[in-house]
Design a protein around this motif. Structure first.
Motif, PDB file in Angstrom:
ATOM      1  N   ASP A  83       0.843  -1.201   0.000  1.00 11.32           N
ATOM      2  CA  ASP A  83       0.000   0.000   0.000  1.00 11.32           C
ATOM      3  C   ASP A  83       0.876   1.248   0.000  1.00 11.32           C
ATOM      4  N   SER A  84       0.203   2.380  -0.027  1.00 12.14           N
ATOM      5  CA  SER A  84       0.963   3.619  -0.259  1.00 12.14           C
ATOM      6  C   SER A  84       1.836   3.981   0.931  1.00 12.14           C
ATOM      7  N   SER A  85       1.411   3.641   2.159  1.00  8.62           N
ATOM      8  CA  SER A  85       2.232   4.038   3.308  1.00  8.62           C
ATOM      9  C   SER A  85       3.564   3.289   3.300  1.00  8.62           C
ATOM     10  N   THR A  86       3.569   2.033   2.865  1.00  8.55           N
ATOM     11  CA  THR A  86       4.831   1.295   2.767  1.00  8.55           C
ATOM     12  C   THR A  86       5.758   1.956   1.765  1.00  8.55           C
ATOM     13  N   TRP A  87       5.178   2.300   0.601  1.00  7.54           N
ATOM     14  CA  TRP A  87       6.001   2.957  -0.416  1.00  7.54           C
ATOM     15  C   TRP A  87       6.559   4.270   0.106  1.00  7.54           C
ATOM     16  N   ILE A  88       5.716   5.018   0.815  1.00  9.60           N
ATOM     17  CA  ILE A  88       6.209   6.307   1.327  1.00  9.60           C
ATOM     18  C   ILE A  88       7.339   6.080   2.322  1.00  9.60           C
ATOM     19  N   GLY A  89       7.203   5.054   3.168  1.00  5.39           N
ATOM     20  CA  GLY A  89       8.269   4.768   4.117  1.00  5.39           C
ATOM     21  C   GLY A  89       9.560   4.409   3.423  1.00  5.39           C
ATOM     22  N   ILE A  90       9.473   3.487   2.452  1.00  3.72           N
ATOM     23  CA  ILE A  90      10.689   3.040   1.750  1.00  3.72           C
ATOM     24  C   ILE A  90      11.361   4.214   1.050  1.00  3.72           C
ATOM     25  N   ILE A  91      10.553   4.974   0.291  1.00  6.48           N
ATOM     26  CA  ILE A  91      11.147   6.048  -0.498  1.00  6.48           C
ATOM     27  C   ILE A  91      11.696   7.140   0.410  1.00  6.48           C
ATOM     28  N   SER A  92      11.021   7.402   1.540  1.00  6.17           N
ATOM     29  CA  SER A  92      11.531   8.445   2.441  1.00  6.17           C
ATOM     30  C   SER A  92      12.885   8.061   3.004  1.00  6.17           C
ATOM     31  N   CYS A 122      15.073   5.895   1.787  1.00  6.93           N
ATOM     32  CA  CYS A 122      16.109   5.895   0.743  1.00  6.93           C
ATOM     33  C   CYS A 122      16.492   7.313   0.367  1.00  6.93           C
ATOM     34  N   ALA A 123      15.504   8.199   0.282  1.00  6.23           N
ATOM     35  CA  ALA A 123      15.806   9.582  -0.078  1.00  6.23           C
ATOM     36  C   ALA A 123      16.639  10.244   1.006  1.00  6.23           C
ATOM     37  N   ALA A 124      16.323   9.957   2.279  1.00  4.11           N
ATOM     38  CA  ALA A 124      17.105  10.548   3.361  1.00  4.11           C
ATOM     39  C   ALA A 124      18.544  10.062   3.308  1.00  4.11           C
ATOM     40  N   ALA A 125      18.716   8.759   3.054  1.00  3.55           N
ATOM     41  CA  ALA A 125      20.076   8.217   3.007  1.00  3.55           C
ATOM     42  C   ALA A 125      20.858   8.803   1.840  1.00  3.55           C
ATOM     43  N   LEU A 126      20.220   8.874   0.662  1.00  9.44           N
ATOM     44  CA  LEU A 126      20.905   9.429  -0.510  1.00  9.44           C
ATOM     45  C   LEU A 126      21.253  10.890  -0.290  1.00  9.44           C
ATOM     46  N   ALA A 176      25.775  21.084   3.796  1.00  7.36           N
ATOM     47  CA  ALA A 176      25.622  19.789   4.451  1.00  7.36           C
ATOM     48  C   ALA A 176      24.531  19.844   5.509  1.00  7.36           C
ATOM     49  N   ILE A 177      24.448  20.999   6.187  1.00  5.48           N
ATOM     50  CA  ILE A 177      23.429  21.117   7.234  1.00  5.48           C
ATOM     51  C   ILE A 177      22.029  21.122   6.631  1.00  5.48           C
ATOM     52  N   TYR A 178      21.886  21.772   5.451  1.00 13.80           N
ATOM     53  CA  TYR A 178      20.567  21.724   4.794  1.00 13.80           C
ATOM     54  C   TYR A 178      20.179  20.282   4.507  1.00 13.80           C
ATOM     55  N   CYS A 179      21.136  19.516   3.980  1.00 11.11           N
ATOM     56  CA  CYS A 179      20.843  18.121   3.679  1.00 11.11           C
ATOM     57  C   CYS A 179      20.459  17.377   4.948  1.00 11.11           C
ATOM     58  N   LEU A 180      21.172  17.662   6.040  1.00 11.88           N
ATOM     59  CA  LEU A 180      20.877  16.990   7.303  1.00 11.88           C
ATOM     60  C   LEU A 180      19.471  17.328   7.769  1.00 11.88           C
ATOM     61  N   VAL A 181      19.096  18.607   7.649  1.00 11.44           N
ATOM     62  CA  VAL A 181      17.759  19.021   8.092  1.00 11.44           C
ATOM     63  C   VAL A 181      16.695  18.309   7.265  1.00 11.44           C
ATOM     64  N   ILE A 182      16.937  18.227   5.942  1.00  8.33           N
ATOM     65  CA  ILE A 182      15.949  17.564   5.084  1.00  8.33           C
ATOM     66  C   ILE A 182      15.853  16.086   5.434  1.00  8.33           C
ATOM     67  N   SER A 183      17.010  15.449   5.676  1.00  7.86           N
ATOM     68  CA  SER A 183      16.969  14.042   6.047  1.00  7.86           C
ATOM     69  C   SER A 183      16.220  13.831   7.341  1.00  7.86           C
ATOM     70  N   ILE A 184      16.479  14.688   8.318  1.00 12.80           N
ATOM     71  CA  ILE A 184      15.829  14.520   9.620  1.00 12.80           C
ATOM     72  C   ILE A 184      14.331  14.755   9.502  1.00 12.80           C
ATOM     73  N   ILE A 185      13.947  15.742   8.676  1.00  9.24           N
ATOM     74  CA  ILE A 185      12.519  15.959   8.467  1.00  9.24           C
ATOM     75  C   ILE A 185      11.896  14.733   7.810  1.00  9.24           C
ATOM     76  N   LEU A 186      12.612  14.159   6.832  1.00  9.09           N
ATOM     77  CA  LEU A 186      12.073  12.987   6.135  1.00  9.09           C
ATOM     78  C   LEU A 186      11.919  11.817   7.086  1.00  9.09           C
ATOM     79  N   ILE A 187      12.833  11.679   8.043  1.00 11.42           N
ATOM     80  CA  ILE A 187      12.771  10.501   8.903  1.00 11.42           C
ATOM     81  C   ILE A 187      11.850  10.722  10.101  1.00 11.42           C
ATOM     82  N   PHE A 219       4.394  13.685   4.417  1.00 13.32           N
ATOM     83  CA  PHE A 219       3.594  12.759   3.609  1.00 13.32           C
ATOM     84  C   PHE A 219       3.144  11.577   4.446  1.00 13.32           C
ATOM     85  N   TRP A 220       4.059  11.093   5.252  1.00 10.87           N
ATOM     86  CA  TRP A 220       3.748   9.968   6.135  1.00 10.87           C
ATOM     87  C   TRP A 220       2.591  10.313   7.073  1.00 10.87           C
TER      88      TRP A 220
END
Lengths: 231, 93
Positions: free
Chosen positions: B2-11, B13-17, B66-77, B82-83
């Motif tokens: 379902d969509s929540s699983t996809w959102i979790g996976i993509i979030s 992966c996007a945070a890690a990338l 780098a800090i912007y990326c960190l903030v975005i990753s933390i927001i995603l996680i 969306f989650w």
């Protein structure tokens, strides 16, 4: 997990909600005011000085020498109140992380955005006071008039950058400690917290120096004009 | 799925990338800046104060990426909009 202390509500009364950010900001303000009051209570110019006065003189002279290196000698005393307050507030709220249970108010985007907006307002204030309104506004149209949106974008983006940089550094510091407490709770969190103290001090320095650089760039436009015409 | 699983996976992966690429490139930039500043200080030790102050400012500018990326990753996680939207829509679970 909370990423800002804004969600931590310590006290609610009717529709008034006091969150941790406000309370800890007040604590820092109270501490700074008390320290300044204690230092200037028995101030004197001659004879033996109290320890408080000596410490405060060292701090103020250090801030002034740093400001002078950026802005030049003349007029540097005008910037000490603003830049010094920024530095002391951020440094105090970051360094008080050694107190258990402390939530640094700079770890909240609201506080850092407020500080960055203060800088964004003070840049035209000092610039207009030094160079005059017309010359300051003329800068936005130089070298050609269609650079106006680019100047606006640069001012907005550097304000956002100031806010997010401080917020991200402080927030990530406490978050890394929280994650490490889960993974390796014995020794590493202490090391990371010591690193956080250094990072907090450096960020306070960088925030103050960047504010000073922006102000100096706005003030110095007057001096650069004749040079451009002669060359 | 379902969509929540996809959102979790993509979030995740996007945070890690985001964090990986966002850590590599500012590291390279900071390395270049520090290398240049060190060789400048070695050539002109008298200017060490001005060089290191400018270096600090520049490093802060570079590091903020780098800090912007960190903030975005933390927001995603930790605070993924969306989650929370999907969770609120499906009524929990």
């Amino acid at each position: 997990m909370d990423i800002t202390p804004d969600h931590l509500i310590l006290f609610r009364w009717g529709f008034v909600h006091l969150n941790a950010t406000i309370v800890y900001t007040w604590a820092v303000m109270l501490l700074l005011i008390l320290a300044a009051w204690a230092a200037t209570r028995k101030i004197r110019l001659e004879g033996p000085r109290s320890r408080w006065q000596n410490a405060m003189e060292a701090i103020v002279l250090g801030i002034r020498s740093q400001i002078r290196e950026v802005s030049g000698r003349e007029g540097s005393n005008d910037y000490i109140p603003f830049i010094g307050t920024l530095f002391l507030f951020i440094a105090a709220s970051n360094e008080l992380h050694v107190v258990p249970g402390w939530h640094a108010p700079t770890g909240s985007l609201s506080t850092t955005a407020a500080l960055a907006i203060c800088v964004a307002v003070s840049v035209p204030f000092f610039g207009i006071r030094k160079t005059g309104l017309k010359k300051y506004l003329h800068h936005y149209l130089s070298p050609v008039f269609f650079m106006l949106p680019i100047h606006m974008i640069s001012e907005i983006s550097r304000t956002i950058a100031l806010a997010v940089r401080l917020f991200g550094n402080i927030m990530s510091g406490s978050m890394v400690v929280a994650i490490l407490l889960v993974i390796a709770p014995l020794f590493f969190p202490v090391l990371i917290q010591a690193l956080d103290l250094i990072i907090g001090l450096i960020q306070a320095y960088i925030f103050a120096i960047l504010a000073m650089v922006y102000i100096a760039a706005a003030v110095r436009r007057e001096d650069e004009k004749p040079q451009e015409q002669t060359t | 799925m379902d969509s929540s699983t996809w959102i979790g996976i993509i979030s995740i992966c996007a945070a890690a990338l985001c964090m990986a690429i966002g850590a590599i490139s500012p590291a390279l930039g900071e390395a270049r800046a520090i290398q240049q500043a060190l060789s400048s200080i070695a050539q002109q030790p008298d200017e060490a104060g001005a060089i290191s102050r400018t270096l600090f400012i520049g490093l802060a500018m570079i590091e903020s990426i780098a800090i912007y990326c960190l903030v975005i990753s933390i927001i995603l996680i930790f605070a993924n909009p969306f989650w929370t939207h999907v969770i609120a829509k499906t009524g929990g679970g």
